[in-house]
Design an enzyme around this catalytic site. Structure first.
Site, mmCIF file in Angstrom:
data_model
loop_
_atom_site.group_PDB
_atom_site.id
_atom_site.type_symbol
_atom_site.label_atom_id
_atom_site.label_comp_id
_atom_site.label_asym_id
_atom_site.label_seq_id
_atom_site.Cartn_x
_atom_site.Cartn_y
_atom_site.Cartn_z
ATOM 1 N N ASP A 1 63.904 98.355 -56.405
ATOM 2 C CA ASP A 1 63.256 99.372 -55.548
ATOM 3 C C ASP A 1 62.610 98.690 -54.342
ATOM 4 O O ASP A 1 61.395 98.717 -54.182
ATOM 5 C CB ASP A 1 62.205 100.168 -56.354
ATOM 6 C CG ASP A 1 61.105 99.300 -56.954
ATOM 7 O OD1 ASP A 1 61.297 98.071 -57.104
ATOM 8 O OD2 ASP A 1 60.024 99.842 -57.270
ATOM 9 N N HIS B 1 56.037 89.165 -58.076
ATOM 10 C CA HIS B 1 56.364 89.608 -59.447
ATOM 11 C C HIS B 1 57.865 89.536 -59.766
ATOM 12 O O HIS B 1 58.277 88.957 -60.765
ATOM 13 C CB HIS B 1 55.948 91.073 -59.640
ATOM 14 C CG HIS B 1 54.506 91.326 -59.475
ATOM 15 N ND1 HIS B 1 53.574 91.054 -60.436
ATOM 16 C CD2 HIS B 1 53.816 91.835 -58.420
ATOM 17 C CE1 HIS B 1 52.374 91.395 -60.012
ATOM 18 N NE2 HIS B 1 52.488 91.873 -58.799
HETATM 19 C C1 BDR Z 1 56.178 95.715 -59.938
HETATM 20 O O1 BDR Z 1 55.875 96.946 -59.301
HETATM 21 C C2 BDR Z 1 56.400 96.984 -57.994
HETATM 22 O O2 BDR Z 1 55.436 97.415 -57.085
HETATM 23 C C3 BDR Z 1 56.841 95.578 -57.688
HETATM 24 O O3 BDR Z 1 57.989 95.570 -56.846
HETATM 25 C C4 BDR Z 1 57.158 94.990 -59.035
HETATM 26 O O4 BDR Z 1 58.483 95.286 -59.422
HETATM 27 C C5 BDR Z 1 54.894 94.953 -60.194
HETATM 28 O O5 BDR Z 1 54.050 95.681 -61.035
HETATM 29 CA CA CA Z 2 60.191 95.975 -57.765
#
Ligand code: BDR
Ligand code: CA
Length: 305
Positions: free
Chosen positions: A9, A239
């Site tokens: 995403d 992340h």
């Molecule tokens: C996850 O949530 C999204 O905002 C980031 O892309 C990552 O996949 C982190 O909690």
């Molecule tokens: Ca993500």
């Protein structure tokens, strides 16, 4: 080379991770499938296509679901990733179009074409992966593994005291994916909060790779500002990179074997709980060799134009 499909995403940390995957000599990126989350699914598709053009990747791009399986969709995370998902830094409109197949259809087709060989790497809400499982339950035995960015097992969440965003955005899908037979490694906030891209690190990346690295540095500024205001430190957590990097370098990670339950309602919705008395083929990462990961990121992603 390891064959991978990334469900994403994009998203600033998605972009950081995708550029690494696209540049990695050990990873064969067969497809990007897109999902709502940080942005709408339509924008996620456009962003995935733009990143392919930025790096020269020829991976297929297929659009997925625009909402969770059962719960009402949460608003997009534009306060974290900017209105366009890239910290309001624009890339040229993509020349290429998305594949006519849905994300779930493409996942099923590719996994069946290469039995036992494809690692699925979801770095957004797990709706497409659950849809693919519903469409073709055999993929739970045909996929090599599922490497997820999601969850917060032994630590607090980032969207509630209990839940991490990707699981919280579709807890019913997460439950289906974590209950299926395939091997799963969960990269939750337990491990992703251990890695920080500092502004100096991002500047070095931009020096090494003016075009891609420069874009990532500029896009990441919005994300760094978010971390500064929310968490009070100067930098951001990449992340999604933790899941992608694991596909190429599992030796840098410490993991713990456990099955999981996912809370699908109530105050703790989206919580991932370890069920350690049920050993199996599921585990979660608890630590990573941070120095090796950061050095490798600069080497691989910094090698892009
Ligand atoms: C996850 O949530 C999204 O905002 C980031 O892309 C990552 O996949 C982190 O909690
Ligand atoms: Ca993500």
């Amino acid at each position: 080379m390891k064959k991978i499909i990334i469900d994403t995403d994009p998203g600033i940390d998605d972009a950081q991770a995708l550029c690494y995957a696209m540049a990695h000599p050990q990873l064969e990126l067969l497809a990007l499938t897109t999902i709502f989350g940080n942005v709408s699914v339509e924008l996620a598709t456009q962003n995935a296509l733009q990143l392919c053009e930025l790096t020269g990747s020829t991976a297929l791009v297929a659009q997925g679901e625009h909402q969770p399986l059962q719960i009402k969709p949460h608003p997009v995370a534009d306060f974290v990733h900017g209105k366009n998902g890239f910290g309001n830094v624009d890339l040229p409109p993509p020349a290429r179009q998305a594949d006519s197949r849905s994300a779930a259809e493409l996942i099923v087709e590719i996994v069946r074409q290469h039995p036992g060989e494809v690692s699925l790497i979801p770095i957004g809400p797990l709706t497409n992966i659950a849809q693919a499982l519903q469409l073709a339950p055999d993929i739970a035995e045909l996929a090599a593994e599922v490497i997820i960015m999601g969850g917060a097992v032994e630590v607090a969440g980032n969207v509630s005291p209990y839940a991490e965003a990707n699981i919280w955005n579709d807890p019913h899908a997460a439950k289906q994916v974590l209950d299926a037979k395939w091997p799963v490694t969960l990269h939750g906030l337990d491990v992703t909060h251990q890695v920080i891209f500092s502004p100096e690190f991002l500047d070095t990346l931009a020096q090494q790779s003016p075009q891609c690295g420069g874009f990532l540095r500029d896009a990441s500024q919005f994300y760094v500002d978010f971390y500064q205001s929310r968490n009070g430190f100067n930098g951001c957590c990449p992340h999604d990179l933790l899941a992608i990097c694991y596909a190429a370098n599992p030796q840098w990670y410490t993991t713990r074997t456990s099955n999981f339950s996912v809370t699908t309602e109530g105050e703790e919705i989206g919580r991932t709980t370890a069920i350690a008395d049920k050993p199996g083929n599921k585990r979660y990462a608890t630590a990573v060799d941070v120095d090796s990961l950061l050095e490798d990121y600069l080497k691989i992603t910094g090698g892009l134009q």
